[in-house]
Design a protein around this motif. Structure first.
Motif, PDB file in Angstrom:
ATOM      1  N   UNK A 161       5.808   4.738   4.473  1.00  0.00           N
ATOM      2  CA  UNK A 161       5.786   4.052   6.089  1.00  0.00           C
ATOM      3  C   UNK A 161       5.140   2.625   6.621  1.00  0.00           C
ATOM      4  N   UNK A 162       4.138   3.012   5.315  1.00  0.00           N
ATOM      5  CA  UNK A 162       3.275   2.047   5.560  1.00  0.00           C
ATOM      6  C   UNK A 162       3.353   1.063   5.145  1.00  0.00           C
ATOM      7  N   UNK A 163       3.966   1.356   4.075  1.00  0.00           N
ATOM      8  CA  UNK A 163       4.253  -0.164   2.811  1.00  0.00           C
ATOM      9  C   UNK A 163       5.756  -0.093   3.073  1.00  0.00           C
ATOM     10  N   UNK A 164       6.823   0.059   4.155  1.00  0.00           N
ATOM     11  CA  UNK A 164       8.180  -0.389   3.894  1.00  0.00           C
ATOM     12  C   UNK A 164       8.145  -1.773   3.839  1.00  0.00           C
ATOM     13  N   UNK A 165       7.550  -2.553   4.686  1.00  0.00           N
ATOM     14  CA  UNK A 165       7.978  -4.162   4.610  1.00  0.00           C
ATOM     15  C   UNK A 165       8.043  -4.071   3.270  1.00  0.00           C
TER      16      UNK A 165
END
Length: 164
Positions: A71-75
């Motif tokens: 989720x933290x790396x989705x961007x």
């Protein structure tokens, strides 16, 4: 080797529990083979039978830490670069064939971007969006202990936290 009661992700169909391990009494089943009987965690009528010697369609769900990391790396996850429209669906299928959540995100981001730029969604894109959102959200729901219908909100909040 999995055990009774283990949680698994089955293809792109969501979360299942191993209900039983053994031979099957069905005409289509090889009576010499052992199978995992998988029970959907969301639909009591949905069962799947997977040979114990071929676990390519099942995997253990991501951990809480892995879900939060993703989720933290989705961007930063890139969208698919579809070179030829005729092969768009095959590109989606190729990307999700390993049932890896990061690739699901890649396809979903591609679908969202495409829908936004077109102003509408195609029926094929809608099919893959529904399939992958269900698969990803049910796995995140399991890993994070957050109800599936709140995962979108959870992702939005967690993404904002990582930006700041």
């Amino acid at each position: 080797m999995l055990s009774r009661g283990d949680a698994v992700v089955y293809k792109c169909r969501g979360m299942y529990k191993v209900e039983d391990i053994g031979t099957l009494d069905f005409s289509f089943a090889d009576r010499k083979k052992k199978y995992y009987t998988l029970q959907s965690m969301e639909d009591a009528r949905d069962r799947a039978y997977v040979p114990t010697d071929d676990e390519s369609n099942i995997r253990r769900p991501v951990s809480r830490e892995e879900a939060l990391d993703l989720i933290g790396r989705m961007q930063d996850i890139e969208v698919l670069r579809v070179k030829n429209e005729k092969f768009r669906e095959q590109e989606y299928k190729n990307c999700i064939a390993d049932f890896c959540p990061e690739n699901w995100v890649k396809v979903l981001k591609t679908l969202y971007k495409r829908t936004q730029s077109r102003g509408s969604i195609t029926s094929m894109d809608k099919k893959y969006q529904m399939l992958l959102e269900h698969a990803l959200y049910s796995e995140f729901s399991y890993a994070l202990g957050v109800p599936a219908d709140r995962i979108t909100q959870f992702i939005a909040e967690h993404s904002k936290q990582n930006k700041s």
